[in-house]
Design a protein around this motif. Sequence first.
Motif, PDB file in Angstrom:
ATOM      1  N   VAL A 110      45.939  10.023 -18.799  1.00 45.10           N
ATOM      2  CA  VAL A 110      45.300  11.148 -19.402  1.00 45.10           C
ATOM      3  C   VAL A 110      44.499  11.001 -20.379  1.00 45.10           C
ATOM      4  CG1 VAL A 110      46.316  13.044 -20.884  1.00 45.10           C
ATOM      5  CG2 VAL A 110      47.552  12.739 -18.470  1.00 45.10           C
ATOM      6  N   LEU A 111      43.629  11.490 -20.718  1.00 41.70           N
ATOM      7  CA  LEU A 111      42.473  11.067 -21.744  1.00 41.70           C
ATOM      8  C   LEU A 111      42.676  12.098 -22.752  1.00 41.70           C
ATOM      9  CD1 LEU A 111      40.693   8.737 -21.711  1.00 41.70           C
ATOM     10  CD2 LEU A 111      38.688  10.396 -21.074  1.00 41.70           C
ATOM     11  N   THR A 112      42.885  11.903 -24.056  1.00 46.95           N
ATOM     12  CA  THR A 112      43.045  12.660 -25.234  1.00 46.95           C
ATOM     13  C   THR A 112      42.042  12.548 -26.301  1.00 46.95           C
ATOM     14  OG1 THR A 112      44.565  11.292 -26.428  1.00 46.95           O
ATOM     15  CG2 THR A 112      45.601  12.641 -24.473  1.00 46.95           C
ATOM     16  N   ARG A 113      41.881  13.915 -26.972  1.00 49.98           N
ATOM     17  CA  ARG A 113      40.795  13.827 -28.047  1.00 49.98           C
ATOM     18  C   ARG A 113      41.660  14.710 -28.995  1.00 49.98           C
ATOM     19  NH1 ARG A 113      36.302  15.149 -26.076  1.00 49.98           N
ATOM     20  NH2 ARG A 113      35.802  13.056 -25.711  1.00 49.98           N
ATOM     21  N   ASN A 114      41.892  14.082 -30.244  1.00 49.34           N
ATOM     22  CA  ASN A 114      42.345  15.086 -31.202  1.00 49.34           C
ATOM     23  C   ASN A 114      43.577  15.645 -30.928  1.00 49.34           C
ATOM     24  OD1 ASN A 114      40.095  14.142 -32.857  1.00 49.34           O
ATOM     25  ND2 ASN A 114      39.141  15.993 -32.019  1.00 49.34           N
ATOM     26  N   ASN A 115      44.634  15.073 -30.369  1.00 54.44           N
ATOM     27  CA  ASN A 115      45.773  15.444 -29.843  1.00 54.44           C
ATOM     28  C   ASN A 115      45.653  16.526 -28.664  1.00 54.44           C
ATOM     29  OD1 ASN A 115      47.408  13.853 -31.480  1.00 54.44           O
ATOM     30  ND2 ASN A 115      47.358  15.345 -33.098  1.00 54.44           N
ATOM     31  N   LEU A 116      44.591  16.612 -28.090  1.00 54.26           N
ATOM     32  CA  LEU A 116      44.343  17.534 -27.036  1.00 54.26           C
ATOM     33  C   LEU A 116      43.988  16.922 -25.774  1.00 54.26           C
ATOM     34  CD1 LEU A 116      42.115  20.221 -28.607  1.00 54.26           C
ATOM     35  CD2 LEU A 116      44.723  20.451 -28.338  1.00 54.26           C
ATOM     36  N   ILE A 117      44.464  17.365 -24.514  1.00 59.61           N
ATOM     37  CA  ILE A 117      44.219  16.604 -23.232  1.00 59.61           C
ATOM     38  C   ILE A 117      42.522  16.983 -22.767  1.00 59.61           C
ATOM     39  CG2 ILE A 117      44.670  16.427 -20.821  1.00 59.61           C
ATOM     40  CD1 ILE A 117      47.537  16.860 -21.235  1.00 59.61           C
ATOM     41  N   VAL A 118      41.809  16.133 -22.721  1.00 59.02           N
ATOM     42  CA  VAL A 118      40.531  16.431 -22.245  1.00 59.02           C
ATOM     43  C   VAL A 118      40.241  15.745 -20.593  1.00 59.02           C
ATOM     44  CG1 VAL A 118      39.528  16.588 -24.520  1.00 59.02           C
ATOM     45  CG2 VAL A 118      39.392  14.093 -23.317  1.00 59.02           C
TER      46      VAL A 118
END
Length: 804
Positions: free
Chosen positions: A353-361
């Motif tokens: 799972v790729l995340t950015r700023n605590n969100l899944i992207v």
Amino acid sequence: MRKLVMIGNGMAGVRTIEEILKQSPEQFEITIFGQEPYPNYNRIKLSNILQGDTNFDEIIINPLDWYKENNIQLFTGETVANIDVEAKRVISNQGREVDYDELIIATGSNSFILPIPGADKKGVTGFRDIQDCEMIIKSAEQYKKAVVIGGGLLGLEAARGLLNLGMKVDVVHLMPHLMERQLDPIASSLLRAELESQGMNFLMEKETVEILGDERVTGLRFKDGSEVEADLVVMAIGIKSNTAVAKNSGIYVNRGIVVNDFMETSVPNVYAVGECAEHREIVYGFVAPLYEQGKVLAERICGGEAKPYAGSVTGTQLKVAGVDLFSAGEIFEDGSTKSIMIYNEYEGIYKRVLTRNNLIVGIVLYGDTKDSTKLFRMLTKKEDISGVSIFQTECSGSGASDDIASMPNDELVCGCNGVTKGAIVEAIQTQGLTTLDQVSHCTNAGRSCGRCKPMVSSILAHTLGDQFDSAAAQKTSICSCTTISREELVAEIKAKGLTSVKEVMNVLEWNNEEGCTKCRPAINYYLGMIHMDEYKDDRDSRLVNEKMHANIQKDGTYSVVPRMYGGVTTAADLKKIAEVAEKYNVPLVKLTGGQRIGLFGVKKEDLPAMWEELDMPSGYAYGKTLRTVKTCVGAQFCRYGTQDSMALGIELEKKFERLDTPHKVKMGVSACPRNCSEAGIKDIGFVGIDGGWEIYVAGNGGVDLRPGDLLCTVKTQAEVMKMTGAYLQYYRETANYLERTSKWVERVGLDHVKEVLADEETRKALNERMNQTLKKYIEPWNEAIQNEEIQDKYYAQHTIKVGE
Ligand SMILES: Cc1cc2nc3c(=O)[nH]c(=O)nc-3n(C[C@H](O)[C@H](O)[C@H](O)COP(=O)(O)OP(=O)(O)OC[C@H]3O[C@@H](n4cnc5c(N)ncnc54)[C@H](O)[C@@H]3O)c2cc1C
Ligand SMILES: NC(=O)c1ccc[n+]([C@@H]2O[C@H](COP(=O)([O-])OP(=O)(O)OC[C@H]3O[C@@H](n4cnc5c(N)ncnc54)[C@H](O)[C@@H]3O)[C@@H](O)[C@H]2O)c1
Ligand code: SF4
Ligand code: FES
């Protein structure tokens, strides 16, 4: 009544009409033109037709009666050639003119065909419609050698179909990794290994420059000068929007027909929907976003308050039996992303799972996609993941009912049709639905690719409350293809005399006709365990490493680990290993933890020749079977030794090698309690004492570290063999597939096992069944060397160089 005309009778267009009829059945007089000579059919299922799972009749979505019932005038086999946007009129290729007040263009796409010499030869086709599908099936009756150009979704699904049609299949791919737009390199190499084991051959990083042959194709030539033979070529290298009619009529077209957030084109009262439309510079190639567009357009055209279409995030799955994958969002990391990853190389399970700023992207799942709906919801709804457990800890199928109960109402169940669990439950409850068909009809769930049907069935069962069997709710099903538990499966196989994997799935009404990577190896195991000597192993149902009789490595190469009984070798064997390693440029020669020598980084096509030159049995370093028997030097050489540990180790390994077991089994034999072979952390460990042997069971030196428990003490080597045979057979008959002995003993209880094995008659019967089973095994490397069909199917490399 206002006149509504639609150009194109495909999936997105007709769904839009269905929405319009739902919202405003009396508002329009509807006319549809369809170039193809059929009513609207499920294009997605063309893959299933090729793979032999369904037939043409079954894929019709809207039969001709549906058009009649809804007063729709349908012109099939008729192409709209022109739109007179001033006069608001369409003109067909048969000269028919129909006026409109509102016009929908839903012309879809065409296959992209490489503009190279020879592309127009006989036997070269795209894979887009019924006609292509029929041509491919017909070719397979006459020809045997197919090449698919393109290792994307369509190419791989087509390749699987061609294999099912009995053709040899090479897949030519431009890039170093398959499905590079949906998968990262690890997931992609797991996929490649699985598909290779199914019989596909991949020619990677090959650019086709010419199609060879006179009238009909005979082969392909690549930019690097190499060639490959072919008598059928399927191009699956993408699609291009079908925009000709719009362009000719002065409607603004870029890659597709450009539309705004309400699917309006540059010309008033003309709309576009589906694969022909370009929205915010994106042309979508999956039904889910196209159906969303259809909904917005229906609201707009009916005069309701349409919510603007803001674009879609799409999730992808591949419709190939034995492959379980899901991908959505971003694939590659950049400086601002962080990955959460699980990689169980052994089971072929990979989750990232790729995340950015605590969100899944971004999401890539391979081998276990149970988490896909939850993760996809978190991605699309932009849920903060801090403190949330991302993956389910249990890797093998947990109870379907438990999963349903804990699933939030807003979780997407049918990705194609955008239907949530809440919508399904509400439809069941408010409309008194009792069958899957009714739920599909009412909510659209399951009407497209059909992958969500098992989940929809589970929701139906769960929601039907009083009719729902609470005992069934508790049980753990084999996987999501069925609600049947292991115990029920074994009982049904015995009671109904089922003898093949296919028969089990048919008779026991599997939700998914082809099964999956969880149930197929399990059924194959249980059938072999029950039918002992007469069961014909279904190699293609096995996990990839077992199918190949070699362990697949991270980079797609394999390892070769020959048997060294009891960890004992000879100078002659060592010489052979050294020679083979040198001759085949083996990158790594390594002593393994199980006292033998592993050759790592071997090319698939070198495997049979290396095995032949080694002339040693397979060490089964890849199987759910007896792996190794580690021994100490024992009484023969060690001054502390009280027993002959090497002799026992060799006898054990020679007797039980190749035996199918629910999971891998490791043994250790030490000749005194100093225990140099670490017998205390083996599935079965033997420790020499004065006048006998102690037998320890259920030890584990791996992830779930566990010391073995003393099962019993015996006096002679013969007694060791009898007790081990009985213990192993009892494990084989009562454990769940993929349950290690340590977990099994904890589940059934050591005292229970001791009690069962204390009875001499029981031990005798277990040993008889064990011996009957052992008779059937043959050495797999030798079999591959002797059998050209096996070599060709699993280990061949089909490219030929010019001049060869
Ligand atoms: C083998 C295969 C498998 C697929 N699997 C999946 C999947 O698993 N999941 C998924 O989401 N998507 C899948 N897709 C993609 C999906 O089928 C398409 O996204 C969908 O069909 C697009 O719908 P559409 O209505 O835009 O176009 P289409 O379904 O192509 O319909 C357009 C229709 O318009 C007709 N037409 C074109 N021009 C004219 C004209 N001038 N006059 C009259 N008629 C015209 C065409 O003949 C065609 O019948 C798959 C596609 C294929 C080929
Ligand atoms: N399971 C599914 O969801 C599914 C199944 C089939 C088709 N589809 C849809 O149908 C459409 C067509 O699918 P597709 O797979 O053809 O398109 P695609 O664009 O998804 O994939 C094409 C693949 O071909 C490769 N390629 C491009 N040029 C090549 C060349 N010259 N030689 C070798 N390889 C080359 C690309 O690298 C790419 O991986 C897509 O919109 C797809 O989403 C979806
Ligand atoms: S286990 Fe005992 S007998 Fe075996 S090598 Fe070690 S000390 Fe010697
Ligand atoms: S997910 Fe494709 S039909 Fe439901």
